[in-house]
Design an enzyme around this catalytic site. Structure first.
Site: not given
Length: 224
Positions: A8, A10, A184
């Site tokens: 991922d 961001d 995250d």
């Protein structure tokens, strides 16, 4: 047998949200109405954090904003965005994690819900060749139309798009010795659940709890 490493973007490889920061950047340089745009941008970001975001609704908002500008102006603004916002956020620990996988000969790909216009230059700056991101439609002159091509690359969509990409390159997910995914967010639990080595990276509270319950490793990339 080759391994796969998915990331991922961001709050995983970046300590910021590039999509949200792009919106804040547009406000800061006076490219959009500061009150109305910030209100919408903040509301969508809060929905994303809560896991209630409608990805199509958000992408229509984001891509509709991009469509207001001719491509040369967009590209100039993005170059400024890279210099002022993104480059300071390209931290050595994220670069090392990527490089470790590249040095090991792994197939590395960034997969993000953020659109390709915003993220392609970021992936390039990180040295990652492969990117799966929401694709904005372009006209014959390269200007963005404000429409989304295909389906969103978020939540369960990340699983669908990952399988489609791997089919294109001729190696299915189970054709890799190990498959990693670093994220995250609890929004990425669908893709985290289908790889052999999920890593909750800088995880939010919901993902941290889920990962802990399943014995997944937790990696605090930016807080060590």
């Amino acid at each position: 047998m080759k391994n796969l490493a998915l990331f991922d973007l961001d709050h995983t490889l970046l300590p910021i949200d590039s999509d949200y920061e792009w919106g804040q950047f547009l406000v800061r340089i006076g490219a959009v109405d500061p009150v109305e745009f910030k209100r919408s941008n903040d509301a969508f970001f809060a929905q994303y954090q809560a896991g209630t975001l409608d990805p199509v609704e958000y992408l229509e908002f984001a891509l509709g904003t991009l469509a207001r500008f001719p491509r040369p102006q967009l590209d100039a603004m993005h170059a400024q965005f890279m210099r002022e916002v993104i480059e300071p956020a390209l931290l050595p620990q994220a670069r090392k994690l990527l490089q470790d996988h590249l040095d090991a000969g792994d197939l590395v790909c960034i997969i993000t819900a953020t659109n390709r216009f915003v993220t392609a230059p970021i992936a390039k700056a990180l040295g990652v060749e492969h990117l799966i991101a929401a694709v904005p439609e372009e006209d014959e002159h390269g200007n963005l139309t404000g429409k989304l091509l295909g389906s969103p690359t978020s939540g369960p969509g990340k699983v669908t798009h990952t399988h489609a990409w791997l089919e294109q390159i001729g190696t299915p997910l189970d054709g890799f010795g190990r498959s990693h995914f670093y994220s995250d967010s609890h929004n990425d639990i669908p893709l985290l659940s289908v790889v052999t080595h999920p890593v909750a990276t800088n995880p939010n509270a919901a993902l941290s709890a889920h990962a802990t319950s399943l014995g997944w490793p937790l990696l605090q990339l930016f807080n060590d």
